[in-house]
Design an enzyme around this catalytic site. Sequence first.
Site, PDB file in Angstrom:
ATOM      1  N   THR A  37       0.876  -1.176   0.000  1.00  0.00           N
ATOM      2  CA  THR A  37       0.000   0.000   0.000  1.00  0.00           C
ATOM      3  C   THR A  37       0.912   1.225   0.000  1.00  0.00           C
ATOM      4  OG1 THR A  37       0.004   0.279   2.399  1.00  0.00           O
ATOM      5  CG2 THR A  37      -1.645  -1.251   1.475  1.00  0.00           C
ATOM      6  N   THR A 101      -8.909  -4.344   6.256  1.00  0.00           N
ATOM      7  CA  THR A 101      -7.557  -4.904   6.392  1.00  0.00           C
ATOM      8  C   THR A 101      -7.319  -5.474   7.786  1.00  0.00           C
ATOM      9  OG1 THR A 101      -6.596  -3.519   4.687  1.00  0.00           O
ATOM     10  CG2 THR A 101      -5.101  -4.305   6.397  1.00  0.00           C
ATOM     11  N   THR A 134      -1.327  -3.148  19.347  1.00  0.00           N
ATOM     12  CA  THR A 134      -0.949  -1.822  19.852  1.00  0.00           C
ATOM     13  C   THR A 134      -1.513  -1.576  21.250  1.00  0.00           C
ATOM     14  OG1 THR A 134      -1.436   0.525  19.491  1.00  0.00           O
ATOM     15  CG2 THR A 134      -2.966  -1.006  18.523  1.00  0.00           C
ATOM     16  N   ASP A 135      -0.887  -0.660  21.969  1.00  0.00           N
ATOM     17  CA  ASP A 135      -1.429  -0.276  23.287  1.00  0.00           C
ATOM     18  C   ASP A 135      -2.721   0.532  23.152  1.00  0.00           C
ATOM     19  OD1 ASP A 135      -0.332   2.088  22.290  1.00  0.00           O
ATOM     20  OD2 ASP A 135       0.870   2.536  24.066  1.00  0.00           O
ATOM     21  N   GLU A 136      -3.005   1.009  21.923  1.00  0.00           N
ATOM     22  CA  GLU A 136      -4.167   1.891  21.746  1.00  0.00           C
ATOM     23  C   GLU A 136      -5.488   1.161  21.986  1.00  0.00           C
ATOM     24  OE1 GLU A 136      -3.816   4.655  18.473  1.00  0.00           O
ATOM     25  OE2 GLU A 136      -1.628   4.550  18.536  1.00  0.00           O
ATOM     26  N   TYR A 173      -9.119   3.126  14.123  1.00  0.00           N
ATOM     27  CA  TYR A 173      -7.898   2.306  14.063  1.00  0.00           C
ATOM     28  C   TYR A 173      -7.837   1.349  15.245  1.00  0.00           C
ATOM     29  CZ  TYR A 173      -2.986   1.130  15.045  1.00  0.00           C
ATOM     30  OH  TYR A 173      -1.836   0.449  15.374  1.00  0.00           O
ATOM     31  N   LYS A 177      -8.079  -2.768  15.468  1.00  0.00           N
ATOM     32  CA  LYS A 177      -7.009  -3.601  16.042  1.00  0.00           C
ATOM     33  C   LYS A 177      -7.561  -4.442  17.194  1.00  0.00           C
ATOM     34  CE  LYS A 177      -3.128  -3.770  15.249  1.00  0.00           C
ATOM     35  NZ  LYS A 177      -2.344  -4.586  14.252  1.00  0.00           N
ATOM     36  N   LEU A 213       4.021  11.501  13.588  1.00  0.00           N
ATOM     37  CA  LEU A 213       4.581  12.710  14.195  1.00  0.00           C
ATOM     38  C   LEU A 213       6.089  12.902  13.967  1.00  0.00           C
ATOM     39  CD1 LEU A 213       3.943  15.136  16.248  1.00  0.00           C
ATOM     40  CD2 LEU A 213       4.939  13.629  17.955  1.00  0.00           C
ATOM     41  N   PRO A 228       2.350  21.161  12.563  1.00  0.00           N
ATOM     42  CA  PRO A 228       0.967  21.205  13.057  1.00  0.00           C
ATOM     43  C   PRO A 228       0.774  20.392  14.341  1.00  0.00           C
ATOM     44  CG  PRO A 228       1.147  19.665  11.211  1.00  0.00           C
ATOM     45  CD  PRO A 228       2.516  20.234  11.423  1.00  0.00           C
TER      46      PRO A 228
HETATM   47  P1  NAD Z   1       2.993   0.669   8.460  1.00  0.00           P
HETATM   48  O1  NAD Z   1       1.735   1.385   8.073  1.00  0.00           O
HETATM   49  O2  NAD Z   1       4.301   1.362   8.347  1.00  0.00           O
HETATM   50  O3  NAD Z   1       3.129  -0.669   7.593  1.00  0.00           O
HETATM   51  C1  NAD Z   1       2.040  -1.505   7.331  1.00  0.00           C
HETATM   52  C2  NAD Z   1       2.440  -2.483   6.228  1.00  0.00           C
HETATM   53  O4  NAD Z   1       1.325  -3.363   5.994  1.00  0.00           O
HETATM   54  C3  NAD Z   1       2.757  -1.801   4.895  1.00  0.00           C
HETATM   55  O5  NAD Z   1       3.937  -2.351   4.353  1.00  0.00           O
HETATM   56  C4  NAD Z   1       1.554  -2.124   4.018  1.00  0.00           C
HETATM   57  O6  NAD Z   1       1.861  -2.213   2.638  1.00  0.00           O
HETATM   58  C5  NAD Z   1       1.120  -3.471   4.589  1.00  0.00           C
HETATM   59  N1  NAD Z   1      -0.305  -3.738   4.349  1.00  0.00           N
HETATM   60  C6  NAD Z   1      -1.362  -2.901   4.585  1.00  0.00           C
HETATM   61  N2  NAD Z   1      -2.512  -3.491   4.211  1.00  0.00           N
HETATM   62  C7  NAD Z   1      -2.187  -4.724   3.749  1.00  0.00           C
HETATM   63  C8  NAD Z   1      -2.935  -5.808   3.228  1.00  0.00           C
HETATM   64  N3  NAD Z   1      -4.275  -5.727   3.107  1.00  0.00           N
HETATM   65  N4  NAD Z   1      -2.290  -6.943   2.865  1.00  0.00           N
HETATM   66  C9  NAD Z   1      -0.939  -7.028   2.990  1.00  0.00           C
HETATM   67  N5  NAD Z   1      -0.175  -6.039   3.447  1.00  0.00           N
HETATM   68  C10 NAD Z   1      -0.785  -4.893   3.829  1.00  0.00           C
HETATM   69  O7  NAD Z   1       2.726   0.148   9.940  1.00  0.00           O
HETATM   70  P2  NAD Z   1       3.723  -0.015  11.164  1.00  0.00           P
HETATM   71  O8  NAD Z   1       3.790   1.262  11.889  1.00  0.00           O
HETATM   72  O9  NAD Z   1       4.968  -0.677  10.707  1.00  0.00           O
HETATM   73  O10 NAD Z   1       2.882  -1.036  12.072  1.00  0.00           O
HETATM   74  C11 NAD Z   1       2.991  -2.445  11.874  1.00  0.00           C
HETATM   75  C12 NAD Z   1       2.093  -3.156  12.861  1.00  0.00           C
HETATM   76  O11 NAD Z   1       2.470  -2.814  14.198  1.00  0.00           O
HETATM   77  C13 NAD Z   1       0.615  -2.796  12.727  1.00  0.00           C
HETATM   78  O12 NAD Z   1      -0.139  -3.956  12.931  1.00  0.00           O
HETATM   79  C14 NAD Z   1       0.384  -1.790  13.847  1.00  0.00           C
HETATM   80  O13 NAD Z   1      -0.961  -1.831  14.303  1.00  0.00           O
HETATM   81  C15 NAD Z   1       1.351  -2.303  14.894  1.00  0.00           C
HETATM   82  N6  NAD Z   1       1.868  -1.275  15.840  1.00  0.00           N
HETATM   83  C16 NAD Z   1       2.418  -0.117  15.359  1.00  0.00           C
HETATM   84  C17 NAD Z   1       2.948   0.820  16.255  1.00  0.00           C
HETATM   85  C18 NAD Z   1       3.600   2.090  15.759  1.00  0.00           C
HETATM   86  O14 NAD Z   1       3.956   2.951  16.583  1.00  0.00           O
HETATM   87  N7  NAD Z   1       3.847   2.263  14.467  1.00  0.00           N
HETATM   88  C19 NAD Z   1       2.893   0.564  17.629  1.00  0.00           C
HETATM   89  C20 NAD Z   1       2.318  -0.635  18.077  1.00  0.00           C
HETATM   90  C21 NAD Z   1       1.824  -1.547  17.172  1.00  0.00           C
HETATM   91  P1  TYD Z   2       1.010   9.644  15.577  1.00  0.00           P
HETATM   92  O1  TYD Z   2       2.447   9.606  15.196  1.00  0.00           O
HETATM   93  O2  TYD Z   2      -0.012   9.801  14.502  1.00  0.00           O
HETATM   94  O3  TYD Z   2       0.735   8.321  16.441  1.00  0.00           O
HETATM   95  P2  TYD Z   2      -0.573   7.894  17.329  1.00  0.00           P
HETATM   96  O4  TYD Z   2      -1.712   8.757  16.945  1.00  0.00           O
HETATM   97  O5  TYD Z   2      -0.770   6.465  16.919  1.00  0.00           O
HETATM   98  O6  TYD Z   2      -0.149   8.043  18.754  1.00  0.00           O
HETATM   99  O7  TYD Z   2       0.791  10.830  16.613  1.00  0.00           O
HETATM  100  C1  TYD Z   2       1.531  10.904  17.822  1.00  0.00           C
HETATM  101  C2  TYD Z   2       0.979  12.060  18.622  1.00  0.00           C
HETATM  102  O8  TYD Z   2       1.269  13.286  17.923  1.00  0.00           O
HETATM  103  C3  TYD Z   2      -0.542  12.024  18.777  1.00  0.00           C
HETATM  104  O9  TYD Z   2      -0.890  12.495  20.065  1.00  0.00           O
HETATM  105  C4  TYD Z   2      -1.040  12.972  17.718  1.00  0.00           C
HETATM  106  C5  TYD Z   2       0.075  14.011  17.609  1.00  0.00           C
HETATM  107  N1  TYD Z   2       0.265  14.599  16.271  1.00  0.00           N
HETATM  108  C6  TYD Z   2       0.281  15.997  16.120  1.00  0.00           C
HETATM  109  O10 TYD Z   2       0.129  16.766  17.106  1.00  0.00           O
HETATM  110  N2  TYD Z   2       0.456  16.519  14.872  1.00  0.00           N
HETATM  111  C7  TYD Z   2       0.617  15.732  13.771  1.00  0.00           C
HETATM  112  O11 TYD Z   2       0.756  16.265  12.638  1.00  0.00           O
HETATM  113  C8  TYD Z   2       0.606  14.304  13.945  1.00  0.00           C
HETATM  114  C9  TYD Z   2       0.778  13.396  12.767  1.00  0.00           C
HETATM  115  C10 TYD Z   2       0.434  13.806  15.220  1.00  0.00           C
END
Ligand code: NAD
Ligand code: TYD
Length: 367
Positions: A37, A101, A134-136, A173, A177, A213, A228
């Site tokens: 994606t 997804t 995720t913790d969310e 989201y 999850k 962020l 922002p």
């Molecule tokens: P990301 O958005 O960077 O990557 C997601 C990947 O999944 C991409 O490579 C995308 O192409 C692929 N994808 C999306 N839809 C798909 C589908 N239908 N089939 C196959 N592939 C698909 O996400 P990330 O930040 O690397 O997060 C990865 C996982 O970890 C997620 O499950 C997320 O919920 C979890 N997570 C993320 C964070 C964070 O801070 N980023 C924290 C805790 C948990």
């Molecule tokens: P983000 O990186 O989107 O992660 P999450 O929403 O999963 O925690 O955002 C981190 C924090 O930063 C969240 O409290 C939202 C805030 N944020 C901004 O204030 N401005 C921005 O442009 C973005 C993307 C996030």
Amino acid sequence: MKTIMITGGAGFIGSHVVRLFVNKYPEYHIINLDKLTYAGNLANLKDIENRPNYTFVKADICDFDTMLQLMKEHHVDGIIHLAAESHVDRSIKDPFTFARTNVMGTLSLLQAAKIYWESLPETYEGKRFYHISTDEVYGALALTRPEGDADGRGPYGEDFFTEDKKYMPHSPYSAAKAASDHFVRAYHDTYGMPTIVTNCSNNYGPYQFPEKLIPLFINNIRHRRPLPVYGKGENVRDWLYVEDHARAIDLIFHQGKVAETYNIGGFNEWKNIDIVKTLIRTVDRILGRPEGADDDLITYVTDRQGHDLRYAIDSTKLQRELGWEPSLQFEEGIEKTVRWYLDNQEWMDNVTSGDYQKYYEEMYAKR
Ligand code: NAD
Ligand code: TYD
């Protein structure tokens, strides 16, 4: 020889997990399954793409027939499931894609794994379905110690997310999850599938898509664009360096107990506004700009709808039972991260210009 399918391996966290497993386990066959994606980028894995123990497959986890066929064809023993739609702001605009997804995609993978593994003489013996969450899903915590400590580090309250905390997701989201976590546990409780779920705090580090962020703001500071900040910038997030998450995933995949949940986090809470100020200071120092030169980029904007106030993970169980602990202090992690984005402007330009789409289409055509 073990075959491990890592879904979402071309994304931010997935690419670090794929790299770790390909390098550390030459005896494993690692299949990176990703739909590519907007968030998936094969350039994240350029350094390991020609390794003999690595295969990339472009596919959608929602495509059940393909998932089943791939599991049979490659004799998949373990699944580490990261593929997801991951950005809260996008989920507010387009919740259906998140349900499709994150919920239906996870269900399709679970059902394919069930049918394939139950068709084998050994059934679930030696198999593992590891779901990354995720913790969310736990919702939001109160902010009862608004000042934090003298350095501006948390805890910002007495309450933490522990593994037995009730699920209270607020955004589309986190709701999607949460639903996927429930399905994974249901496959253990109903069919006996060996599943594990982990819930991690916010990750940061190289290769994160610049809608989140930290990479968004580093890039904006570099180009002197507005930053922002939602609301008053007082929301609190608990940050973990992405390689520490990947190390935890490795440890839990190999040593975690089936049917358990582990929280992953480094007790590292920060208010958004303090992160933003740290990013400005760090970027300006590295680029040789005078201190305070970019403070006026901070722009307070309308708050995110349903914006969760505070996340804070209690990872005591993981530390106590499996001996994991984060390897990096936040200050070091932020320094490394800022330097990486500044040194990899080409990666950033490709991602933000959309040229990387062409790159991976060409890459895929070659395979
Ligand atoms: P990301 O958005 O960077 O990557 C997601 C990947 O999944 C991409 O490579 C995308 O192409 C692929 N994808 C999306 N839809 C798909 C589908 N239908 N089939 C196959 N592939 C698909 O996400 P990330 O930040 O690397 O997060 C990865 C996982 O970890 C997620 O499950 C997320 O919920 C979890 N997570 C993320 C964070 C964070 O801070 N980023 C924290 C805790 C948990
Ligand atoms: P983000 O990186 O989107 O992660 P999450 O929403 O999963 O925690 O955002 C981190 C924090 O930063 C969240 O409290 C939202 C805030 N944020 C901004 O204030 N401005 C921005 O442009 C973005 C993307 C996030």
